[in-house]
Write a protein that holds these residues in place. Structure first.
Motif, PDB file in Angstrom:
ATOM      1  N   ILE A  53       0.849  -1.200   0.000  1.00 44.82           N
ATOM      2  CA  ILE A  53       0.000   0.000   0.000  1.00 44.82           C
ATOM      3  C   ILE A  53       0.881   1.246   0.000  1.00 44.82           C
ATOM      4  CG2 ILE A  53      -2.034  -1.016   1.079  1.00 44.82           C
ATOM      5  CD1 ILE A  53      -0.995   0.093   3.763  1.00 44.82           C
ATOM      6  N   ARG A  64      -3.710   5.759   4.676  1.00 45.53           N
ATOM      7  CA  ARG A  64      -4.474   5.924   3.438  1.00 45.53           C
ATOM      8  C   ARG A  64      -5.662   4.962   3.448  1.00 45.53           C
ATOM      9  NH1 ARG A  64      -2.394   8.123  -1.135  1.00 45.53           N
ATOM     10  NH2 ARG A  64      -4.534   7.770  -1.835  1.00 45.53           N
ATOM     11  N   ASP A  66      -8.442   5.033   1.851  1.00 53.68           N
ATOM     12  CA  ASP A  66      -8.979   4.695   0.538  1.00 53.68           C
ATOM     13  C   ASP A  66      -8.179   3.577  -0.116  1.00 53.68           C
ATOM     14  OD1 ASP A  66      -6.753   6.367   0.389  1.00 53.68           O
ATOM     15  OD2 ASP A  66      -7.416   7.354  -1.459  1.00 53.68           O
ATOM     16  N   VAL A  67      -6.858   3.621   0.034  1.00 53.97           N
ATOM     17  CA  VAL A  67      -6.001   2.581  -0.542  1.00 53.97           C
ATOM     18  C   VAL A  67      -6.217   1.257   0.181  1.00 53.97           C
ATOM     19  CG1 VAL A  67      -3.619   1.890  -0.962  1.00 53.97           C
ATOM     20  CG2 VAL A  67      -4.292   4.282  -1.265  1.00 53.97           C
ATOM     21  N   ILE A  69      -8.950   0.219   1.749  1.00 55.00           N
ATOM     22  CA  ILE A  69     -10.255  -0.346   1.379  1.00 55.00           C
ATOM     23  C   ILE A  69     -10.211  -0.923  -0.029  1.00 55.00           C
ATOM     24  CG2 ILE A  69     -12.667   0.229   0.892  1.00 55.00           C
ATOM     25  CD1 ILE A  69     -12.518   2.210   3.240  1.00 55.00           C
ATOM     26  N   ASP A  70      -9.554  -0.222  -0.943  1.00 47.47           N
ATOM     27  CA  ASP A  70      -9.415  -0.737  -2.305  1.00 47.47           C
ATOM     28  C   ASP A  70      -8.642  -2.059  -2.303  1.00 47.47           C
ATOM     29  OD1 ASP A  70      -9.415  -0.448  -5.306  1.00 47.47           O
ATOM     30  OD2 ASP A  70      -7.250  -0.380  -4.955  1.00 47.47           O
ATOM     31  N   THR A  71      -7.608  -2.133  -1.473  1.00 47.25           N
ATOM     32  CA  THR A  71      -6.831  -3.367  -1.348  1.00 47.25           C
ATOM     33  C   THR A  71      -7.687  -4.487  -0.773  1.00 47.25           C
ATOM     34  OG1 THR A  71      -4.807  -2.092  -1.029  1.00 47.25           O
ATOM     35  CG2 THR A  71      -4.772  -4.389  -0.322  1.00 47.25           C
ATOM     36  N   LEU A  73     -10.882  -4.868  -1.015  1.00 46.64           N
ATOM     37  CA  LEU A  73     -11.826  -5.333  -2.038  1.00 46.64           C
ATOM     38  C   LEU A  73     -11.121  -6.235  -3.047  1.00 46.64           C
ATOM     39  CD1 LEU A  73     -13.830  -2.009  -2.597  1.00 46.64           C
ATOM     40  CD2 LEU A  73     -14.658  -4.097  -1.488  1.00 46.64           C
ATOM     41  N   ARG A  74      -9.919  -5.868  -3.448  1.00 49.52           N
ATOM     42  CA  ARG A  74      -9.165  -6.696  -4.387  1.00 49.52           C
ATOM     43  C   ARG A  74      -8.799  -8.037  -3.777  1.00 49.52           C
ATOM     44  NH1 ARG A  74      -4.306  -5.260  -5.731  1.00 49.52           N
ATOM     45  NH2 ARG A  74      -3.979  -3.540  -4.284  1.00 49.52           N
ATOM     46  N   ALA A 100     -18.373  -0.008   2.052  1.00 41.29           N
ATOM     47  CA  ALA A 100     -17.807  -0.842   0.980  1.00 41.29           C
ATOM     48  C   ALA A 100     -18.275  -2.288   1.069  1.00 41.29           C
ATOM     49  CB  ALA A 100     -16.284  -0.771   1.027  1.00 41.29           C
TER      50      ALA A 100
END
Length: 591
Positions: A53, A64, A66-67, A69-71, A73-74, A100
């Motif tokens: 990250i 971070r 946002d990073v 949460i994006d991680t 989800l991936r 999310a």
């Protein structure tokens, strides 16, 4: 009830490793995240899968949301556990996680928000009948308002960042003359560490005990009190030693503290593990101070005396399960003590001391637990907290636990940066600690620092003797990456050390790394960032006068003059990065 299959831990170091262990016991896959500075760190190796990250400065990576949460989800995780620090008490992040479609392993965002504002928390606790320390329940906007409050409730006062925690953003004033400087310092730290310069003020209780209460609350109306922890041994409002039960709390007081803690948790609409922080006066008065809406660093001592895995309880609560026990089922057995083993230099006022760990060997045996996130060869970075490990012991009573801790400290081998091993060994043999006192005024004394250095030398001598005995048959270990039929393997190879290796080690140990400083040169004792410079070329300065303020490992450190003189050739500026030993200025003799 939902059952988690994969959980991401939005943290690093020992707490990430600690959570991964419980996840593995529950049959849940563990996902790690890491900054560029933590590439290859132990927590990334313990997890089932690890994701980078590191977008932007390494020290900001774990902030971070946002990073992360994006991680998540991936990675396809079911839930996120925040550990402690970083985003653990960030209500917007908790809401974003749930928005999310990911479960948040922690309290409701509304409870985090309420308790995150110390002024709103004090107001809510007062309304619920929970005793609070005399002072303001609204933010204090000016230094003049602080002076007015001092005239009303008396000095000393403590000015605190309203969004603060972890001992940061706290300044003590003993009279009106120190108000302006302390007010500005608390505001500056609040803005830097918590993005909020709001402060509040309360009466500073002199020589109280810091006694906190561990609670567990599920989503079905049950709130449990799991006993108190005594965290009085601190420096700069940062905890060093924690123990349970408190040597100052009897059964009647424990019941009262438990009632206050449960009432406070209910008033906050709490769910998950949490800690009510309080102050116990010499007269036996107990006041609510704040609530930490997360797992605590020192949760380990509570686990040892209750037999509960608090991380497991957090996970089960987040899955919607009710607590499996009642208050009458909670039994405290024996005594537990935790020592925080930080990379700090006691002889230099507990200055953070980042560096490479060249040797690392943990103690073991009956009743000894070590929570750590490092190995030999790892770097203690100046970007993060200086903790190396937590050493925890448990035994039938306080005295036997104290003796067990001394044995474990003597067995712990850490080479590289200076540590608190010697300090803890010295303090645990002081009469004030043996008698269960507060040790106020003694923790940061020169006398204790000298004894800590002596203990450190004793430990080093013992380790050297052991090393010399093993040099006769010393083996060197290395890991070689190989491929077999297309599959990658790490192969551990042991070979006999060359005869010159032990000699080189001893020469390195004798080397005086501090030699060679120019006379009159003031150099940085640490790696860090210059926050402010208090002098200019040509200024006269007295012994103890502040030259500059350096931030290292999330702590502000004043660099002061060791003798009077005239400031020459200032080589630093606010915002500049400094390395250990870098020139700050020259200090010429007066006249």
């Amino acid at each position: 009830m939902p059952t988690f299959s994969r959980v991401l831990v939005a943290n690093r170091g020992e707490i990430a490793v600690r959570i991964f262990r419980t996840l593995r016991e529950l049959g849940i896959e563990a996902v790690a995240v890491y900054s560029d500075a933590d590439r290859g760190a132990l927590h990334t190796r313990v997890a089932d899968e690890a994701f980078r990250i590191g977008r932007g400065p390494a020290e900001e990576s774990y902030l971070r949301g946002d990073v992360i949460i994006d991680t998540a989800l991936r990675a396809g995780v079911s839930a996120i556990h925040p550990g402690y620090g970083f985003l653990a008490e960030n209500a917007p992040f908790a809401r974003a996680v749930e928005a999310a479609g990911i479960t948040w392993i922690g309290p409701p965002a509304s409870a985090i928000e309420l308790m995150g504002s110390k002024t709103e928390a004090r107001t809510a606790m007062k309304a619920a009948g929970v005793p609070i320390i005399p002072g303001a329940t609204e933010p204090v906007r000016t230094s003049a308002a602080v002076v007015e409050l001092g005239a009303d409730i008396g000095y000393p006062l403590i000015i605190k960042a309203a969004a603060g925690g972890g001992g940061k953003g706290m300044e003590i004033v003993t009279d009106p003359t120190g108000v302006v400087q302390a007010f500005e310092a608390a505001q500056r730290q609040g803005l830097r560490y918590f993005a909020d310069d709001t402060v509040y003020v309360e009466r500073y209780l002199e020589e109280p005990r810091h006694v906190e209460a561990q609670i567990l609350a599920d989503g079905h109306g049950t709130v449990l009190f799991l006993g108190e922890r005594d965290c009085t041994i601190q420096r700069r409002h940062q905890k060093l030693i924690e123990e349970t039960p408190s040597p100052a709390v009897d059964d009647a007081l424990r019941a009262r503290i438990g009632e206050i803690a449960v009432n406070a948790a209910r008033a906050a609409g709490y769910r998950s593990a949490g800690t009510i922080e309080g102050l116990l006066t010499r007269d036996g008065e107990y006041f609510f101070m704040e609530m930490n809406t997360r797992i605590q660093v020192e949760h380990t001592v509570t686990e040892l005396v209750t037999g509960l895995d608090l991380i497991r309880e957090q996970i089960l609560i987040a899955q919607g399960e009710p607590l499996s026990l009642r208050q009458e089922d909670v039994i405290l057995r024996g005594h537990a003590i935790e020592c925080r083993i930080n990379a700090e230099d006691v002889g230099k006022g507990f200055l953070p001391a980042p560096g490479l760990i060249t040797e690392y060997e943990e103690p073991s045996g009956p009743g000894v637990r070590v929570d750590s996130g490092v190995r030999a060869g790892d770097e203690i970075s100046g970007l993060y907290d200086p903790m190396i490990a937590k050493l925890i012991v448990h035994d039938t009573n306080r005295e036997t636990a104290r003796r067990r801790m001394l044995r474990a400290l003597a067995e712990f081998r850490i080479s590289g940066p200076p540590t608190l091993l010697g300090f803890h060994a010295a303090l645990l043999t002081e009469p004030c600690f043996v008698d269960g006192g507060t040790c106020h005024g003694h923790v940061e004394s020169q006398e204790l620092a000298q004894r800590a250095n002596e203990m450190t030398e004793t430990f080093t001598h013992q380790a050297t003797n052991v090393q010399r005995a093993s040099d006769r048959v010393a083996l060197r270990e290395r890991v070689v990456s190989v491929e077999v039929e297309g599959r990658a393997f790490d192969v551990r190879v042991h070979s006999t050390e060359p005869p010159w290796a032990s000699l080189a080690r001893r020469r390195r140990d004798r080397r005086d790394v501090g030699a060679g400083s120019a006379s009159g040169a003031v150099v940085s004792p640490m790696q860090g960032i210059v926050l402010s410079v208090a002098v200019a070329d040509g200024d006269a300065i007295e012994t103890g006068g502040v030259i500059c303020v350096i931030e290292a490992m999330k702590m502000e450190n004043e660099i002061t003059a060791q003798h009077p003189g005239i400031v020459r050739s200032i080589a630093i500026a606010p915002g500049q990065s400094l390395s250990n030993g870098q020139l700050i200025c020259l200090l010429a003799g007066e006249g």
